[in-house]
Design a protein around this motif. Structure first.
Motif, PDB file in Angstrom:
ATOM      1  N   GLU A  61       0.830  -1.209   0.000  1.00  0.00           N
ATOM      2  CA  GLU A  61       0.000   0.000   0.000  1.00  0.00           C
ATOM      3  C   GLU A  61       0.864   1.259   0.000  1.00  0.00           C
ATOM      4  OE1 GLU A  61      -4.028  -0.620   2.409  1.00  0.00           O
ATOM      5  OE2 GLU A  61      -2.239  -1.039   3.599  1.00  0.00           O
ATOM      6  N   LEU A  62       1.992   1.173   0.661  1.00  0.00           N
ATOM      7  CA  LEU A  62       2.902   2.300   0.773  1.00  0.00           C
ATOM      8  C   LEU A  62       3.370   2.778  -0.604  1.00  0.00           C
ATOM      9  CD1 LEU A  62       4.183   3.685   3.345  1.00  0.00           C
ATOM     10  CD2 LEU A  62       6.226   2.379   2.821  1.00  0.00           C
ATOM     11  N   PHE A  63       3.473   1.839  -1.538  1.00  0.00           N
ATOM     12  CA  PHE A  63       4.026   2.149  -2.864  1.00  0.00           C
ATOM     13  C   PHE A  63       2.959   2.482  -3.908  1.00  0.00           C
ATOM     14  CE2 PHE A  63       7.448  -0.210  -0.824  1.00  0.00           C
ATOM     15  CZ  PHE A  63       8.532   0.612  -1.096  1.00  0.00           C
ATOM     16  N   GLN A  64       1.681   2.460  -3.535  1.00  0.00           N
ATOM     17  CA  GLN A  64       0.610   2.738  -4.510  1.00  0.00           C
ATOM     18  C   GLN A  64       0.769   4.105  -5.162  1.00  0.00           C
ATOM     19  OE1 GLN A  64      -3.099   2.026  -2.438  1.00  0.00           O
ATOM     20  NE2 GLN A  64      -3.601   0.428  -3.904  1.00  0.00           N
TER      21      GLN A  64
ATOM     22  N   PRO B 247       5.065  12.167  -5.122  1.00  0.00           N
ATOM     23  CA  PRO B 247       4.175  11.213  -4.455  1.00  0.00           C
ATOM     24  C   PRO B 247       4.154  11.432  -2.934  1.00  0.00           C
ATOM     25  CG  PRO B 247       6.069  10.083  -5.481  1.00  0.00           C
ATOM     26  CD  PRO B 247       6.292  11.552  -5.600  1.00  0.00           C
ATOM     27  N   LEU B 248       2.950  11.400  -2.376  1.00  0.00           N
ATOM     28  CA  LEU B 248       2.774  11.627  -0.943  1.00  0.00           C
ATOM     29  C   LEU B 248       1.732  10.652  -0.412  1.00  0.00           C
ATOM     30  CD1 LEU B 248       3.326  13.495   1.562  1.00  0.00           C
ATOM     31  CD2 LEU B 248       1.395  14.866   0.776  1.00  0.00           C
ATOM     32  N   MET B 249       2.070   9.963   0.664  1.00  0.00           N
ATOM     33  CA  MET B 249       1.126   9.042   1.284  1.00  0.00           C
ATOM     34  C   MET B 249       0.734   9.586   2.652  1.00  0.00           C
ATOM     35  SD  MET B 249       0.058   6.274   3.076  1.00  0.00           S
ATOM     36  CE  MET B 249       1.434   5.567   3.907  1.00  0.00           C
ATOM     37  N   ILE B 250      -0.572   9.806   2.828  1.00  0.00           N
ATOM     38  CA  ILE B 250      -1.107  10.358   4.077  1.00  0.00           C
ATOM     39  C   ILE B 250      -1.929   9.271   4.769  1.00  0.00           C
ATOM     40  CG2 ILE B 250      -2.603  12.120   5.076  1.00  0.00           C
ATOM     41  CD1 ILE B 250      -1.970  13.881   2.623  1.00  0.00           C
ATOM     42  N   TRP B 251      -1.605   9.022   6.029  1.00  0.00           N
ATOM     43  CA  TRP B 251      -2.235   7.930   6.772  1.00  0.00           C
ATOM     44  C   TRP B 251      -2.974   8.461   7.997  1.00  0.00           C
ATOM     45  CZ3 TRP B 251       0.959   4.637  10.637  1.00  0.00           C
ATOM     46  CH2 TRP B 251       0.169   3.618  11.189  1.00  0.00           C
ATOM     47  N   ASN B 252      -4.257   8.097   8.094  1.00  0.00           N
ATOM     48  CA  ASN B 252      -5.031   8.379   9.301  1.00  0.00           C
ATOM     49  C   ASN B 252      -4.735   7.257  10.296  1.00  0.00           C
ATOM     50  OD1 ASN B 252      -6.865   9.017  11.286  1.00  0.00           O
ATOM     51  ND2 ASN B 252      -8.673   8.434  10.105  1.00  0.00           N
TER      52      ASN B 252
ATOM     53  N   ASN C 165      11.392   0.804   8.737  1.00  0.00           N
ATOM     54  CA  ASN C 165      11.421   0.278   7.368  1.00  0.00           C
ATOM     55  C   ASN C 165      10.608   1.145   6.418  1.00  0.00           C
ATOM     56  OD1 ASN C 165      13.098  -1.900   7.889  1.00  0.00           O
ATOM     57  ND2 ASN C 165      11.389  -3.252   8.415  1.00  0.00           N
ATOM     58  N   ARG C 166       9.436   1.564   6.864  1.00  0.00           N
ATOM     59  CA  ARG C 166       8.584   2.382   6.000  1.00  0.00           C
ATOM     60  C   ARG C 166       9.206   3.768   5.775  1.00  0.00           C
ATOM     61  NH1 ARG C 166       6.039  -1.612   7.787  1.00  0.00           N
ATOM     62  NH2 ARG C 166       4.136  -2.474   6.914  1.00  0.00           N
ATOM     63  N   ILE C 167       9.844   4.287   6.805  1.00  0.00           N
ATOM     64  CA  ILE C 167      10.515   5.589   6.661  1.00  0.00           C
ATOM     65  C   ILE C 167      11.678   5.477   5.681  1.00  0.00           C
ATOM     66  CG2 ILE C 167      11.865   7.353   7.872  1.00  0.00           C
ATOM     67  CD1 ILE C 167      10.115   6.687  10.389  1.00  0.00           C
ATOM     68  N   SER C 168      12.490   4.386   5.800  1.00  0.00           N
ATOM     69  CA  SER C 168      13.617   4.194   4.860  1.00  0.00           C
ATOM     70  C   SER C 168      13.116   3.971   3.448  1.00  0.00           C
ATOM     71  CB  SER C 168      14.474   2.983   5.204  1.00  0.00           C
ATOM     72  OG  SER C 168      14.608   2.791   6.525  1.00  0.00           O
ATOM     73  N   ASP C 169      12.017   3.205   3.296  1.00  0.00           N
ATOM     74  CA  ASP C 169      11.454   2.975   1.959  1.00  0.00           C
ATOM     75  C   ASP C 169      11.058   4.302   1.318  1.00  0.00           C
ATOM     76  OD1 ASP C 169      11.785   0.239   2.140  1.00  0.00           O
ATOM     77  OD2 ASP C 169       9.712  -0.162   2.752  1.00  0.00           O
ATOM     78  N   ALA C 170      10.429   5.164   2.108  1.00  0.00           N
ATOM     79  CA  ALA C 170      10.008   6.470   1.578  1.00  0.00           C
ATOM     80  C   ALA C 170      11.226   7.302   1.181  1.00  0.00           C
ATOM     81  CB  ALA C 170       9.162   7.207   2.606  1.00  0.00           C
TER      82      ALA C 170
ATOM     83  N   PHE D 122       9.579   9.444  -1.885  1.00  0.00           N
ATOM     84  CA  PHE D 122       8.206   9.923  -1.692  1.00  0.00           C
ATOM     85  C   PHE D 122       8.026  10.298  -0.229  1.00  0.00           C
ATOM     86  CE2 PHE D 122       7.942   5.314  -1.117  1.00  0.00           C
ATOM     87  CZ  PHE D 122       7.105   5.143  -0.036  1.00  0.00           C
ATOM     88  N   GLY D 123       6.996  11.072   0.047  1.00  0.00           N
ATOM     89  CA  GLY D 123       6.744  11.547   1.398  1.00  0.00           C
ATOM     90  C   GLY D 123       5.686  10.719   2.100  1.00  0.00           C
TER      91      GLY D 123
END
Length: 199
Positions: free
Chosen positions: A103-106, A123-128, A139-144, A149-150
């Motif tokens: 989902e992070l890479f969508q 690209p920016l991913m915003i999570w509630n 891991n998700r921070i390093s992937d971004a 992408f943000g």
């Protein structure tokens, strides 16, 4: 009561009272309108907000700041596209307890489709994350960071929005921060670093 109103002193106060009541009702209606207009500020951090409403609320937040924000017509696209000057942000909005790695890479996938048509966007991913109050892991921070992408939570987005509304930062600085890669924060230390040019 009618007899009382024949006394000028009472009539004067009564007229003033009625006028104040009308003004209070006008103000109450104005407040209701404003609460409705800005309902997105509570919706984006609501653990029970439905997915589609969250997307609409994120779009409204960016629009209210002055971005030209829209939701694409098809579901095979980003959730929100926001433009400020020459900068375009392709936004994916997530509303789950956790954000899966795929989902992070969508957002990257959809931004790539736009790039094929000659449109460059960040690209920016915003999570509630309000359902469980989890944060992005390392891991998700390093992937971004690695994939440029943000990522940020709706709570952090709200913090940035309120700083603009309260004139603590200007829209240009908000836009600079929101266009960063990796984990995006609107902390005082980030703002100080950006203002000093140490990006």
């Amino acid at each position: 009561m009618d007899s009382f109103n024949k006394i000028p002193e009472i009539k004067s106060i009564n007229d003033e009272y009625r006028s104040l009541k009308r003004e209070i009702n006008r103000r109450r209606q104005k407040l209701k309108t404003l609460y409705s207009k800005y309902s997105f500020i509570t919706e984006i951090i609501d653990p029970k907000v439905p997915d589609l409403q969250l997307e609409v609320s994120v779009k409204k937040l960016f629009s209210d700041l002055g971005y030209k924000a829209k939701q694409p017509d098809t579901k095979q696209d980003l959730d929100v596209i926001a433009r400020f000057g020459k900068d375009i942000i392709g936004i994916e909005v997530k509303n789950d307890r956790h954000v899966g790695e795929n989902e992070l890479f969508q957002g990257i996938k959809y931004v790539g489709r736009h790039k094929r048509n000659g449109i460059e966007m960040h690209p920016l991913m915003i999570w509630n994350n309000s359902k469980e109050r989890h944060q992005f892991d390392d891991n998700r921070i390093s992937d971004a960071e690695n994939h440029k992408f943000g990522i940020l939570t709706t709570e952090e987005l709200l913090k940035g929005y309120l700083k603009v509304k309260q004139n603590k930062i200007n829209l240009k600085l908000f836009n600079t921060i929101i266009n960063q890669t990796g984990l995006i924060k609107f902390s005082n230390s980030t703002i100080k670093r950006m203002n000093s040019g140490k990006v």
